[in-house]
Enzyme design. Structure first.
Site, mmCIF file in Angstrom:
data_model
loop_
_atom_site.group_PDB
_atom_site.id
_atom_site.type_symbol
_atom_site.label_atom_id
_atom_site.label_comp_id
_atom_site.label_asym_id
_atom_site.label_seq_id
_atom_site.Cartn_x
_atom_site.Cartn_y
_atom_site.Cartn_z
ATOM 1 N N ASP A 14 -13.368 4.071 6.635
ATOM 2 C CA ASP A 14 -12.545 4.715 5.614
ATOM 3 C C ASP A 14 -13.428 5.523 4.666
ATOM 4 O O ASP A 14 -14.449 5.016 4.182
ATOM 5 C CB ASP A 14 -11.792 3.671 4.775
ATOM 6 C CG ASP A 14 -10.567 3.132 5.488
ATOM 7 O OD1 ASP A 14 -10.226 3.661 6.562
ATOM 8 O OD2 ASP A 14 -9.955 2.177 4.969
ATOM 9 N N ASP A 126 -0.846 5.052 -7.457
ATOM 10 C CA ASP A 126 -0.807 3.912 -6.542
ATOM 11 C C ASP A 126 -0.268 4.307 -5.166
ATOM 12 O O ASP A 126 0.263 3.498 -4.416
ATOM 13 C CB ASP A 126 -0.070 2.695 -7.143
ATOM 14 C CG ASP A 126 1.392 2.963 -7.447
ATOM 15 O OD1 ASP A 126 1.860 4.083 -7.166
ATOM 16 O OD2 ASP A 126 2.067 2.043 -7.943
ATOM 17 N N ASN A 127 -0.452 5.579 -4.814
ATOM 18 C CA ASN A 127 -0.131 6.037 -3.462
ATOM 19 C C ASN A 127 -1.411 6.287 -2.677
ATOM 20 O O ASN A 127 -2.453 6.580 -3.261
ATOM 21 C CB ASN A 127 0.665 7.342 -3.508
ATOM 22 C CG ASN A 127 2.105 7.103 -3.921
ATOM 23 O OD1 ASN A 127 2.695 6.092 -3.576
ATOM 24 N ND2 ASN A 127 2.658 8.029 -4.674
ATOM 25 N N GLN A 285 1.218 -2.998 -13.502
ATOM 26 C CA GLN A 285 0.945 -1.670 -12.927
ATOM 27 C C GLN A 285 -0.505 -1.221 -13.182
ATOM 28 O O GLN A 285 -1.145 -0.629 -12.320
ATOM 29 C CB GLN A 285 1.937 -0.671 -13.541
ATOM 30 C CG GLN A 285 2.148 0.629 -12.778
ATOM 31 C CD GLN A 285 2.602 0.447 -11.329
ATOM 32 O OE1 GLN A 285 3.271 -0.529 -10.998
ATOM 33 N NE2 GLN A 285 2.208 1.370 -10.475
ATOM 34 N N ASP A 296 -2.064 -4.140 5.504
ATOM 35 C CA ASP A 296 -3.013 -4.822 6.398
ATOM 36 C C ASP A 296 -3.353 -6.204 5.842
ATOM 37 O O ASP A 296 -3.460 -7.187 6.581
ATOM 38 C CB ASP A 296 -4.318 -4.031 6.530
ATOM 39 C CG ASP A 296 -4.112 -2.658 7.149
ATOM 40 O OD1 ASP A 296 -3.084 -2.455 7.823
ATOM 41 O OD2 ASP A 296 -4.988 -1.788 6.965
#
Length: 341
Positions: A14, A126-127, A285, A296
């Site tokens: 990643d 948070d995407n 948040q 995952d």
């Protein structure tokens, strides 16, 4: 207990960075999605590595999940086995090192035609928008790896199997061989819907393996896409879960379990003939660093209890715990020890 959990998938490194909306628009990305890289995304990889706070982490959906499962279990080491294909390069060495550090028994098929696969994780709030350049991961070869006696014996040792739907684009014949083995021996085979594009464009291999699936995982978007593609004509997630549960199944000794996560909303799961809702752990948040790896991690936590033959409720609770830990950190990374009781 060693090698009791078997996973097979795309081992990716990643490459994670916070980006802005202009970056997403430039490459035609949705804020929250998972896609395979096309020609137009080549420049994206060059651009993201130049970002100020770029981070490199071992990734790949299935590999993340088995790693989290091993982390939750802690001892003994090498409860989790992982197969996948990498290149003979620096990134491949990093993946090997990270798997060893996580005490996962990774057996990679190594080839030199293609470099080790990468996944650009483009984070906004948070995407996360994931763009996977499979490269070597796409070169997994059933005859040259899975069928080799020393490797297949590790498959036979396992009692729980898990493969992300992403691998359907690579080696459906490998998935079928493992799934049939599980079914024939009354062992547990889990599959993830993984991304909307799997249900849309890899429908045939997906439905070919479905009769062997004992546990199907997915999130709300993937569930809705699957339902639409299958002509279910309902958007009600509990009803979709029911319909997926009742799809044809080869091993009648095990009723299929369907588990759909919905981010901060309740997780939906079939419990016997009922569909139940399981609330996730509360989180502020402001404590969410990024949601990359949350799905995952949920599966990893779930599998860690499943392989210890715990009841479904416990598996889900462990899944929620693991996901809650992961979203507080960058990528699919975790602290030294879990605090799950």
């Amino acid at each position: 207990f060693q090698n009791a959990l078997f996973g097979m998938g795309n081992p990716l490194l990643d490459i994670s960075a916070v980006v802005d909306k202009d970056f997403l628009d430039k490459y035609g990305l949705k804020p929250n999605d998972q896609i395979l890289a096309e020609e137009k995304h080549k420049a994206l990889f060059d651009e993201i590595v130049k970002k100020s706070k770029v981070e490199y982490h071992a990734g790949g959906s299935t590999q993340n999940s088995v790693k989290i499962a091993q982390w939750m279990i802690q001892e003994p080491h090498k409860v989790a086995t992982f197969f996948g294909c990498i290149g003979t390069d620096h990134f491949g060495e990093i993946l090997k090192q990270k798997a060893a550090e996580a005490h996962v028994d990774a057996h990679y098929y190594e080839q030199s035609q293609e470099p080790t696969g990468t996944c650009a994780a483009c984070i906004t709030g948070d995407n996360r928008s994931l763009v996977a350049n499979l490269a070597a991961a796409n070169c997994y070869n059933k005859e040259k790896h899975l069928d080799v006696d020393s490797n297949w014996s590790l498959v036979e040792k396992a009692r729980v199997y898990y493969i992300a739907g992403f691998f359907l684009t690579v080696s459906p014949e490998s998935i079928l061989k493992v799934a049939k083995h599980a079914s024939d021996n009354n062992k547990i085979f889990g599959l993830n819907l993984s991304a909307p594009f799997i249900s849309q464009f890899f429908k045939e291999p997906l439905m070919k393996v479905m009769p062997y699936v004992d546990i199907i995982f997915g999130n709300e978007t993937e569930a809705a896409t699957f339902a639409k593609e299958q002509g279910f004509e309902t958007e009600d997630i509990a009803e979709i879960a029911r319909r997926v549960q009742s799809l044809p199944k080869v091993n009648k000794n095990r009723q299929r379990i369907v588990v759909f996560t919905q981010g901060r909303e309740d997780t939906v799961a079939t419990v016997g003939d009922k569909v139940k809702m399981f609330p996730v752990l509360d989180i502020d948040q402001n404590d969410i660093v990024d949601t990359n790896g949350a799905g995952d991690a949920f599966v990893g936590g779930f599998l860690s209890e499943l392989v210890q033959e715990k009841p479904l409720e416990e598996c889900i609770r462990a899944g929620h715990y693991a996901a809650n830990v992961i979203i507080r950190r960058v990528g699919c990374t975790f602290p030294e020890k879990p605090d799950f009781h």
